[in-house]
Design an enzyme around this catalytic site. Structure first.
Site, PDB file in Angstrom:
ATOM      1  N   GLY A 133       0.852  -1.182   0.000  1.00 20.00           N
ATOM      2  CA  GLY A 133       0.000   0.000   0.000  1.00 20.00           C
ATOM      3  C   GLY A 133       0.886   1.230   0.000  1.00 20.00           C
ATOM      4  O   GLY A 133       1.858   1.292  -0.757  1.00 20.00           O
ATOM      5  N   SER A 168       5.852  -5.264  -0.805  1.00 23.43           N
ATOM      6  CA  SER A 168       5.756  -3.875  -1.251  1.00 23.43           C
ATOM      7  C   SER A 168       6.050  -2.935  -0.086  1.00 23.43           C
ATOM      8  O   SER A 168       7.173  -2.888   0.393  1.00 23.43           O
ATOM      9  CB  SER A 168       4.370  -3.631  -1.861  1.00 23.43           C
ATOM     10  N   ALA A 169       5.065  -2.181   0.427  1.00 20.88           N
ATOM     11  CA  ALA A 169       5.307  -1.285   1.554  1.00 20.88           C
ATOM     12  C   ALA A 169       5.824  -2.050   2.765  1.00 20.88           C
ATOM     13  O   ALA A 169       6.671  -1.556   3.517  1.00 20.88           O
ATOM     14  CB  ALA A 169       4.023  -0.534   1.918  1.00 20.88           C
ATOM     15  N   HIS A 192       9.189  -3.494  -6.387  1.00 18.36           N
ATOM     16  CA  HIS A 192       8.566  -3.182  -7.677  1.00 18.36           C
ATOM     17  C   HIS A 192       9.602  -2.596  -8.635  1.00 18.36           C
ATOM     18  O   HIS A 192       9.235  -1.834  -9.549  1.00 18.36           O
ATOM     19  CB  HIS A 192       7.420  -2.172  -7.534  1.00 18.36           C
ATOM     20  N   GLU A 198       9.224  -7.468  -9.754  1.00 12.03           N
ATOM     21  CA  GLU A 198       8.023  -8.237  -9.443  1.00 12.03           C
ATOM     22  C   GLU A 198       8.329  -9.740  -9.461  1.00 12.03           C
ATOM     23  O   GLU A 198       9.109 -10.231 -10.281  1.00 12.03           O
ATOM     24  CB  GLU A 198       6.934  -7.947 -10.476  1.00 12.03           C
TER      25      GLU A 198
END
Length: 243
Positions: A91, A124-125, A161, A196
């Site tokens: 997020g 991710s985050a 990413h 990814e």
């Protein structure tokens, strides 16, 4: 330590979160015997905490795990102390990091992960906050009084990413150029760009890189050409960075 840092939650063709990493996760579950997982959803801005928790509950049931979302408990610090491990969603990194600091959860999480060897799975985050700071996130600082220091579970910066691309007609900086700017200002740092479908894992003190699609990690250092590392190539030296 048992730390799993995924670049992203899903890749093309996946229907479930972290599906591309199930085999890696299963091995970690066998090593840690983790059954009670605490989900930390604070990075999520446009999606429902409850829906994401439900998705994770269904996904991790295959490993015999129960998932509780930290926003549903009355005492988050106690929930951290009682959990066997943590799932930290992607997020917005700035919101996630600020929430952890504002709620006084950084120290309890570090203690649980680094001193009590509880499993940490982030994507991710959730991967960004495992670095010493969140200065190499791709996210916009959408909150005021943004906080930079994060969990510092690994001694190097990460760019999840990561994409090595130039978009036709786009005149802004590429990802490589942004990371180069970071290193000009912070020449003592190194940045691991993980594309990814890939993951960095710390098991004990051993750091390894995993790739579900064969894509290499790209390592950036100040005043040097970036270099690539593929799965099974040693990147252990990164654990000594800054020592």
């Amino acid at each position: 330590m048992e730390i799993m840092l995924f670049s992203n939650g899903k890749v093309a063709g996946n229907t479930e979160l972290l599906e591309y990493g199930y085999e890696w996760i299963e091995s970690a579950m066998e090593r840690t015997k983790a059954k009670k997982l605490l989900f930390i959803p604070y990075a999520m801005i446009r999606s429902s905490y409850d829906e994401r928790a439900s998705q994770l509950r269904e996904a991790f049931a295959r490993f015999g795990c129960d998932v509780t979302s930290i926003d549903t408990v009355s005492d988050p610090v106690r929930a951290i102390e009682e959990a066997d491990g943590f799932l930290v969603s992607g997020g917005n990194t700035w919101v996630l990091n600020k929430m952890l600091h504002d709620l006084g959860l950084v120290r309890p999480l570090r203690k649980a992960i680094l001193m009590h060897n509880k499993l940490y799975i982030g994507w991710s985050a959730g991967t960004n906050i495992a670095a010493p700071t969140i200065r190499t996130t791709n996210d916009m600082p959408i909150v005021t009084a943004a906080i930079l220091p994060s969990l510092n579970l690994v001694p190097f910066q990460i760019n999840p990413h990561y994409i090595e691309a130039t978009i036709e007609g786009h005149m802004g900086e590429t990802r490589d150029e942004r990371i180069e700017e970071f290193l000009v200002v912070n020449p003592h740092e190194v940045v691991a760009g993980i594309p990814e479908g890939t993951m960095l894992q710390v098991s004990g003190r051993t750091l390894r890189y995993f790739s579900a699609n064969g894509k290499p990690m790209k390592l950036f250092r100040a005043a040097q050409e970036p270099c690539y590392y593929r799965q099974d190539e040693s990147i252990q030296f990164l654990m000594e960075h800054g020592c």
